[in-house]
Write an enzyme that holds these catalytic residues in place. Structure first.
Site, PDB file in Angstrom:
ATOM      1  N   GLU A  71       0.821  -1.207   0.000  1.00 50.28           N
ATOM      2  CA  GLU A  71       0.000   0.000   0.000  1.00 50.28           C
ATOM      3  C   GLU A  71       0.859   1.264   0.000  1.00 50.28           C
ATOM      4  O   GLU A  71       0.565   2.224  -0.704  1.00 50.28           O
ATOM      5  CB  GLU A  71      -0.944   0.011   1.201  1.00 50.28           C
ATOM      6  CG  GLU A  71      -2.059  -1.019   1.125  1.00 50.28           C
ATOM      7  CD  GLU A  71      -2.947  -0.819  -0.096  1.00 50.28           C
ATOM      8  OE1 GLU A  71      -3.023   0.301  -0.627  1.00 50.28           O
ATOM      9  OE2 GLU A  71      -3.569  -1.814  -0.521  1.00 50.28           O
ATOM     10  N   TYR A  92      -5.812   6.571   4.801  1.00 49.17           N
ATOM     11  CA  TYR A  92      -5.987   5.602   3.724  1.00 49.17           C
ATOM     12  C   TYR A  92      -5.280   4.276   4.027  1.00 49.17           C
ATOM     13  O   TYR A  92      -5.872   3.195   3.937  1.00 49.17           O
ATOM     14  CB  TYR A  92      -5.479   6.153   2.381  1.00 49.17           C
ATOM     15  CG  TYR A  92      -5.333   5.037   1.400  1.00 49.17           C
ATOM     16  CD1 TYR A  92      -6.456   4.478   0.808  1.00 49.17           C
ATOM     17  CD2 TYR A  92      -4.089   4.457   1.143  1.00 49.17           C
ATOM     18  CE1 TYR A  92      -6.352   3.385  -0.036  1.00 49.17           C
ATOM     19  CE2 TYR A  92      -3.974   3.372   0.303  1.00 49.17           C
ATOM     20  CZ  TYR A  92      -5.097   2.839  -0.286  1.00 49.17           C
ATOM     21  OH  TYR A  92      -4.994   1.742  -1.094  1.00 49.17           O
ATOM     22  N   ASP A 120      -9.981   6.330  -1.099  1.00 52.12           N
ATOM     23  CA  ASP A 120      -8.912   6.885  -1.919  1.00 52.12           C
ATOM     24  C   ASP A 120      -9.566   7.524  -3.148  1.00 52.12           C
ATOM     25  O   ASP A 120     -10.789   7.505  -3.280  1.00 52.12           O
ATOM     26  CB  ASP A 120      -7.878   5.808  -2.303  1.00 52.12           C
ATOM     27  CG  ASP A 120      -8.389   4.912  -3.413  1.00 52.12           C
ATOM     28  OD1 ASP A 120      -9.619   4.816  -3.594  1.00 52.12           O
ATOM     29  OD2 ASP A 120      -7.561   4.304  -4.107  1.00 52.12           O
TER      30      ASP A 120
END
Length: 299
Positions: free
Chosen positions: A41, A124, A142
């Site tokens: 991520e 996020y 997002d």
DNA sequence: TTCCGGTGTC
DNA sequence: GACACCGGAA
């Protein structure tokens, strides 16, 4: 069809689409640890996933868990980060690894507050890890998800900077109640935004939820409208100079770690700007300045 | 040449 | 809430 039925219909269509269209990325489908998901991520925040794959593979082979990354040298970390961009993030990821090792015995925590308390982990990434690695029911927000949900359910483009309260409410409202379904929902909405429901040229012809899309029904009003984001120039900026200096350091032959002053000066004509950038890289902890004017990656 | 983005900082 | 940070795709 009421809102609830439409929502459920969209969910089913997306889940079926996900089953056959999800890209086979190495950190998906339970093939890595929560730490591996977090690394993917962080890397994917600034770079398209297809380009992340080789970096992620190499990175996870070298440092399979937080404790391993915690013990690496800064020079190794910056070099392995390569051309992923935003090299300060590589340092934050290592800071994060050290915090996970020291505070949580090398085990990634499972709460939002603990995750966002880690260096480099914001809303996020914490949400993404909770959903994708731990299977928790949590809304992930997002730009892909904002764009897709705004189009499908509101019929309008998601514009502007940070997500507004109304947008966050929408994302929470349409999130499936069941935890396992919420994970597939987050992944499939995000994947649709990355591959089909793109910002400028959405592929509505092949979209699995086209028949339910308010944006398409409305004639795609304002498609591709510019998001109000201050644009960043590049040529001639500190950003470019910093990248050139780091790239020169990464490219040094094996066994050589110092970039001599004369070599530095050949990288950029404006030596005032060059020295400012050297100083800022030093402040960021990305390089060490030596007394003789040379620089090197921190050991 | 223009555009893209999540986090930290101010 | 504006802005800096990166490199590559469009």
């Amino acid at each position: 069809m009421n809102d609830l039925q439409r929502n459920e219909s969209v969910r089913r269509k997306l889940a079926a689409w996900w089953d056959t269209n999800a890209r086979d990325l190495p950190w998906r489908f339970g093939r890595t640890t929560p730490w591996g998901v977090l690394v993917s991520e962080v890397m994917s925040q600034q770079t398209q996933m297809s380009r992340v794959v080789p970096y992620w593979e190499t990175w996870m082979r070298a440092w399979p868990d937080a404790a391993a990354l915690a013990d690496a040298t800064t020079a190794e970390v910056i070099t392995a980060w390569g051309r992923l961009g935003y090299p300060r993030r590589a340092l934050r990821l290592q800071d994060c690894a050290r915090a996970v090792r020291d505070r949580y015995a090398d085990e990634l925590p499972r709460t939002y507050d603990e995750l966002t308390g880690l260096p480099g982990i914001g809303d996020y990434t914490a949400s993404a890890v909770l959903s994708f690695a731990f299977g928790e029911r949590i809304a992930v927000i997002d730009t892909n998800i904002r764009r897709v949900l705004s189009r499908v359910f509101l019929g309008e483009e998601s514009l502007g900077g940070s997500a507004k309260p109304a947008e966050r409410e929408l994302v929470n409202r349409v999130l499936p109640a069941d935890a396992a379904r919420s994970v597939t929902w987050n992944q499939s909405v995000m994947e649709l935004g990355a591959t089909v429901c793109t910002a400028k040229r959405p592929l509505c012809d092949v979209c699995p939820v086209a028949e339910h899309c308010a944006f398409l029904a409305a004639g795609r009003p304002g498609l591709g409208e510019r998001r109000t984001r201050p644009r960043q120039r590049f040529a001639g900026t500190d950003r470019q100079v910093r990248g050139i200096v780091l790239d020169a350091l990464r490219g040094l032959p094996d066994g050589q770690s110092v970039l001599e002053r004369s070599r530095i000066e050949s990288l950029w004509a404006d030596h005032v700007q060059l020295d400012q950038c050297i100083a800022s890289l030093d402040e960021d902890g990305l390089i060490d300045m030596l007394p003789d004017g040379g620089v090197r990656l921190p050991q």
